[in-house]
Scaffold this motif. Sequence first.
Motif, PDB file in Angstrom:
ATOM      1  N   THR A  61      -8.046 -20.249 -24.327  1.00 50.48           N
ATOM      2  CA  THR A  61      -9.206 -20.329 -24.458  1.00 50.48           C
ATOM      3  C   THR A  61      -9.866 -21.271 -23.798  1.00 50.48           C
ATOM      4  O   THR A  61      -9.005 -22.503 -23.515  1.00 50.48           O
ATOM      5  CB  THR A  61      -9.631 -20.420 -26.067  1.00 50.48           C
ATOM      6  OG1 THR A  61      -8.792 -21.571 -26.565  1.00 50.48           O
ATOM      7  CG2 THR A  61      -9.034 -19.036 -26.879  1.00 50.48           C
ATOM      8  N   ASP A  62     -11.207 -21.806 -23.794  1.00 52.27           N
ATOM      9  CA  ASP A  62     -11.879 -22.821 -23.377  1.00 52.27           C
ATOM     10  C   ASP A  62     -11.433 -24.032 -24.076  1.00 52.27           C
ATOM     11  O   ASP A  62     -11.158 -25.026 -23.592  1.00 52.27           O
ATOM     12  CB  ASP A  62     -13.377 -22.798 -23.302  1.00 52.27           C
ATOM     13  CG  ASP A  62     -13.726 -21.668 -22.410  1.00 52.27           C
ATOM     14  OD1 ASP A  62     -13.158 -21.138 -21.505  1.00 52.27           O
ATOM     15  OD2 ASP A  62     -14.853 -21.252 -22.450  1.00 52.27           O
ATOM     16  N   PRO A 116      -4.503 -18.349 -28.881  1.00 48.97           N
ATOM     17  CA  PRO A 116      -5.578 -19.113 -28.390  1.00 48.97           C
ATOM     18  C   PRO A 116      -5.092 -20.127 -27.259  1.00 48.97           C
ATOM     19  O   PRO A 116      -5.985 -20.663 -26.810  1.00 48.97           O
ATOM     20  CB  PRO A 116      -5.771 -20.072 -29.789  1.00 48.97           C
ATOM     21  CG  PRO A 116      -4.376 -20.475 -30.185  1.00 48.97           C
ATOM     22  CD  PRO A 116      -3.633 -18.960 -30.169  1.00 48.97           C
TER      23      PRO A 116
END
Length: 397
Positions: A190-191, A187
């Motif tokens: 990710t944003d 992750p």
Amino acid sequence: MTTQLQDAARPYSPAALTSLLSPDTRVLALGEPTHGVDAFLDLRNELLVHLVEHEGYRSVAVESDCLAALTADAYVTEGAGDLDTVMATGFSHGFGASAANRALLSWMRDHNGTCAPEDRVRFHGVDGPLEITGAASPRPVLTALRDHLATHLGPGLVPSAETLDALLGPDGRWTHPDVMTDPGASPGRTDDARELRLLADDLQSLLTAHAPQLLAAASTEAHRRAELYARTATGLLRYHAALADTSPHRIATLLGLRATMMADNLDAVLRTEERRGRTLVFAHNAHLQRNLSSLTMGGTLFEWWSLGAILSARLGTGYAFAATTFGTRNGTDTPAPTTLEGLLAALPHPRTLVDPRRLATALPQQPDLRTPADHTYFPLDPATTDLTDAVVFLPEI
């Protein structure tokens, strides 16, 4: 060749080792060539006793999780907890199973019990919360840092706990075993992860900008711990971002980021301890060496600058590095007589100390690089011994 080598070698003792070091030394880095061998940790323990009793050292830092080490330090300085629990929780990488590490904490606790608080020997970890299988979730350190700032600065300057929790998501996505080998499982880019990196940077900035207020409101120890949380949070988020990298540089980047975390942690230890005394750091030779580190995996060569190279660049003569190496292991894997280890094995000393400054002139030609049978052992490269301040040789482990 043995006769010439005798000019550069002598029997090992802690005092003989420190006699080779610059008087400017602030940190003595003692390396081991492989993990899991208590002979090198026993050597470290013996050296630390001498350094504390005769050379003004007041701390030891080891290649272990900087957060877990807080538990070990609380035990040796305050007697907090029981030794069995501390060995299980105060080390990473399985190092708590070592009898020599147990002996180290026992000696430190006994010694500190006779000292004034300002003279107690402190225990530190320099590694991040990283294992071969992956990296920890940033949740514990980000939460602890956010809570510390919210308590002393008020909630208006920091994000809410709910906001932080939503960005972090479940811990399992950070620590899933697939993340180490599959960038797509991470992750880290990710944003939410990008937002967390900005948030961590903002929290670290707040910690610095409000340091006078925070130090007045809480103890110096609490502030230093918050700084540790901030360093670890930003370091972990960088590391997770690199885990999500799909480029060919992924492994080298990860190795370099780990080295940077270790260097920053040790730098913080030195700033914390400099008014009390000097520091002994113990880790793998590859982490402490001054020369460029390298590792070949799957036929690909990866290179990075180690903790030792970074700290040596920062500290100059304040950084000293003593490498260790050995001859045979359990009576096997005997080094060839043309290698440095093979030459040292011909000397009569139970343990040998080599002065690298005299080694080049003592030998008519450079020894061969050893090819060990054990892939976990990184042999000492004779071509780089001039970048060490001392070499300690154990004939057999």
